[in-house]
Design an enzyme around this catalytic site. Structure first.
Site, PDB file in Angstrom:
ATOM      1  N   ASN A 137     -10.527  19.587  29.026  1.00  0.00           N
ATOM      2  CA  ASN A 137     -11.083  20.924  29.282  1.00  0.00           C
ATOM      3  C   ASN A 137     -10.038  22.047  29.270  1.00  0.00           C
ATOM      4  O   ASN A 137     -10.403  23.230  29.227  1.00  0.00           O
ATOM      5  CB  ASN A 137     -11.867  20.958  30.599  1.00  0.00           C
ATOM      6  CG  ASN A 137     -13.219  20.278  30.530  1.00  0.00           C
ATOM      7  OD1 ASN A 137     -13.732  19.771  31.536  1.00  0.00           O
ATOM      8  ND2 ASN A 137     -13.837  20.246  29.348  1.00  0.00           N
ATOM      9  N   ASP A 158     -23.158  18.669  33.219  1.00  0.00           N
ATOM     10  CA  ASP A 158     -23.115  19.310  31.901  1.00  0.00           C
ATOM     11  C   ASP A 158     -24.254  20.318  31.713  1.00  0.00           C
ATOM     12  O   ASP A 158     -25.342  20.145  32.252  1.00  0.00           O
ATOM     13  CB  ASP A 158     -23.195  18.217  30.825  1.00  0.00           C
ATOM     14  CG  ASP A 158     -22.737  18.737  29.463  1.00  0.00           C
ATOM     15  OD1 ASP A 158     -22.171  19.832  29.392  1.00  0.00           O
ATOM     16  OD2 ASP A 158     -22.966  18.025  28.464  1.00  0.00           O
TER      17      ASP A 158
HETATM   18  C1  FPP Z   1     -19.715  21.242  31.671  1.00  0.00           C
HETATM   19  O1  FPP Z   1     -20.652  22.187  31.194  1.00  0.00           O
HETATM   20  C2  FPP Z   1     -19.136  21.720  32.934  1.00  0.00           C
HETATM   21  C3  FPP Z   1     -17.801  21.896  33.186  1.00  0.00           C
HETATM   22  C4  FPP Z   1     -16.751  21.577  32.208  1.00  0.00           C
HETATM   23  C5  FPP Z   1     -17.333  22.464  34.465  1.00  0.00           C
HETATM   24  C6  FPP Z   1     -18.033  21.979  35.712  1.00  0.00           C
HETATM   25  C7  FPP Z   1     -17.566  22.765  36.870  1.00  0.00           C
HETATM   26  C8  FPP Z   1     -18.331  23.207  37.883  1.00  0.00           C
HETATM   27  C9  FPP Z   1     -19.750  22.890  38.049  1.00  0.00           C
HETATM   28  C10 FPP Z   1     -17.750  24.129  38.927  1.00  0.00           C
HETATM   29  C11 FPP Z   1     -16.827  23.570  39.954  1.00  0.00           C
HETATM   30  C12 FPP Z   1     -17.279  22.348  40.623  1.00  0.00           C
HETATM   31  C13 FPP Z   1     -17.333  22.093  41.961  1.00  0.00           C
HETATM   32  C14 FPP Z   1     -17.523  20.696  42.371  1.00  0.00           C
HETATM   33  C15 FPP Z   1     -17.218  23.106  43.014  1.00  0.00           C
HETATM   34  P1  FPP Z   1     -20.335  22.996  29.856  1.00  0.00           P
HETATM   35  O2  FPP Z   1     -19.551  24.203  30.223  1.00  0.00           O
HETATM   36  O3  FPP Z   1     -19.655  22.110  28.872  1.00  0.00           O
HETATM   37  O4  FPP Z   1     -21.777  23.378  29.396  1.00  0.00           O
HETATM   38  P2  FPP Z   1     -22.281  23.519  27.882  1.00  0.00           P
HETATM   39  O5  FPP Z   1     -22.178  22.170  27.259  1.00  0.00           O
HETATM   40  O6  FPP Z   1     -23.689  23.976  28.041  1.00  0.00           O
HETATM   41  O7  FPP Z   1     -21.402  24.554  27.230  1.00  0.00           O
END
Ligand code: FPP
Length: 246
Positions: free
Chosen positions: A76, A28
Site C-alpha cells: 500500500n 476493502d
Molecule cells: C482497502 O480499500 C482499504 C485500505 C487499503 C485501507 C483500510 C484502512 C482503514 C479502514 C482505516 C484505518 C483502520 C483502522 C483499523 C482504524 P481500497 O482503498 O483499496 O478500496 P477500493 O478498492 O474501493 O479502492
C-alpha cells in the site's frame, strides 16, 4: 443489533458450537464507496475506520476471541502520499482513543506487521497499546499494518534458520515456524471475510489461512454492518470443516 432481533430458531447458528473464535477481514472497498458519493478516497477510509469500530464491538459482544483486520499492506506504500498519510493519521487517531478506552471497552489491541518504517509517533502508540493490552484479558482485535503474508513468512524463515544454524533450535517444523510469525500465540482464523466483490486474498495471512473458510460479499466495507456479519456467520455455520480428513 441485527442478531438480537432474529427469532430463537434463526439464532441456532450462534447457540451451537458454530460461532468462529477468530474472524479476519480484508477491509476493502473504501475508495469505491467514496467515489460513488463524489467524496475523496480518504473519506472512504474514515468511514471504514468507523465500520471497524462497530464490527469489533459486535464481535466482542457475540463472544468471539479474535478479530483480525487488514488495514495497510506492504504494497500500500505505492498509493499517493496523501492517501498513505491519511490512513496513518486514522490509525494514530484510533490508537490514541483506544489507549484511553481499552480497559472500559474490553477490546485488547495488537498490531501485526513490520512496524520499523512507521513514524516515531505511531511506534510509540503501538508500544503503549501493547503494554496496556498485556495487562488485560479477553477479546483481542489485531490490526495488520505494513503487513504482507510473504514478507511475514520470509522474515520468520530467516529468524528460524538463524536459530537452527546457531544451534538454538534442532530442526524446522510447522509448530516452530508459527512461533516466528507476527501471529505467534494467536489461533488461525476460522473465517476470512472479503467485502467489495474482489475474490482474492491479496497477501493476507498466507500461512494462517491454510484451513480457513472464506466468505465473499459485494458489500463495500464502509457499508458492512452487524447484519452483514450475521450473514457471513450463518454461512460459516453451514460449512463442514474437515482439515483434510473425511
Ligand atoms: C482497502 O480499500 C482499504 C485500505 C487499503 C485501507 C483500510 C484502512 C482503514 C479502514 C482505516 C484505518 C483502520 C483502522 C483499523 C482504524 P481500497 O482503498 O483499496 O478500496 P477500493 O478498492 O474501493 O479502492
Amino acid at each position: 443489533m441485527a442478531l438480537f432481533s432474529k427469532s430463537k430458531n434463526e439464532k441456532a447458528w450462534q447457540a451451537g458450537n458454530s460461532l468462529p473464535k477468530h474472524v479476519a477481514i480484508i477491509m476493502d472497498g473504501n475508495g469505491r464507496w467514496a467515489k460513488k458519493r463524489g467524496l475523496p478516497r480518504t473519506a472512504g477510509h474514515s468511514a471504514g475506520a468507523e465500520t471497524f469500530r462497530k464490527i469489533a464491538t459486535y464481535c466482542k459482544n457475540l463472544g468471539m476471541d479474535y478479530l483480525t483486520v487488514y488495514a495497510f499492506s506492504t504494497e500500500n506504500w505505492k498509493r499517493p502520499k496523501e492517501e498513505v498519510d491519511a490512513i496513518m493519521q486514522l490509525l494514530e487517531k484510533y490508537l490514541v482513543e483506544a489507549i484511553e478506552k481499552m480497559e472500559r471497552d474490553g477490546i485488547r489491541l495488537k498490531i501485526l506487521g513490520d512496524t520499523e518504517p512507521l513514524s516515531d509517533k505511531l511506534k510509540a502508540l503501538i508500544e503503549r497499546t501493547d503494554s496496556i493490552s498485556h495487562e488485560l484479558s479477553g477479546f483481542q482485535a489485531n490490526i495488520c499494518l505494513n503487513y504482507g503474508g510473504r514478507d511475514e513468512i520470509i522474515k520468520a524463515a530467516r529468524k528460524y534458520a538463524r536459530e537452527v544454524s546457531e544451534g538454538r533450535a534442532n530442526d524446522i517444523d510447522e509448530k516452530g515456524f508459527a512461533a516466528y510469525m507476527y501471529s505467534d500465540g494467536i489461533p488461525d482464523p476460522d473465517l476470512i471475510i472479503r467485502p467489495s466483490g474482489e475474490i482474492r486474498t491479496s497477501n493476507f495471512l498466507l500461512w494462517q489461512s491454510a484451513y480457513s473458510e472464506f466468505y465473499f460479499t459485494d458489500v463495500l466495507w464502509p457499508d458492512f454492518d452487524e447484519a452483514e456479519l450475521d450473514k457471513a456467520l450463518e454461512d460459516y455455520a453451514k460449512r463442514s470443516r474437515r482439515y483434510g480428513g473425511v
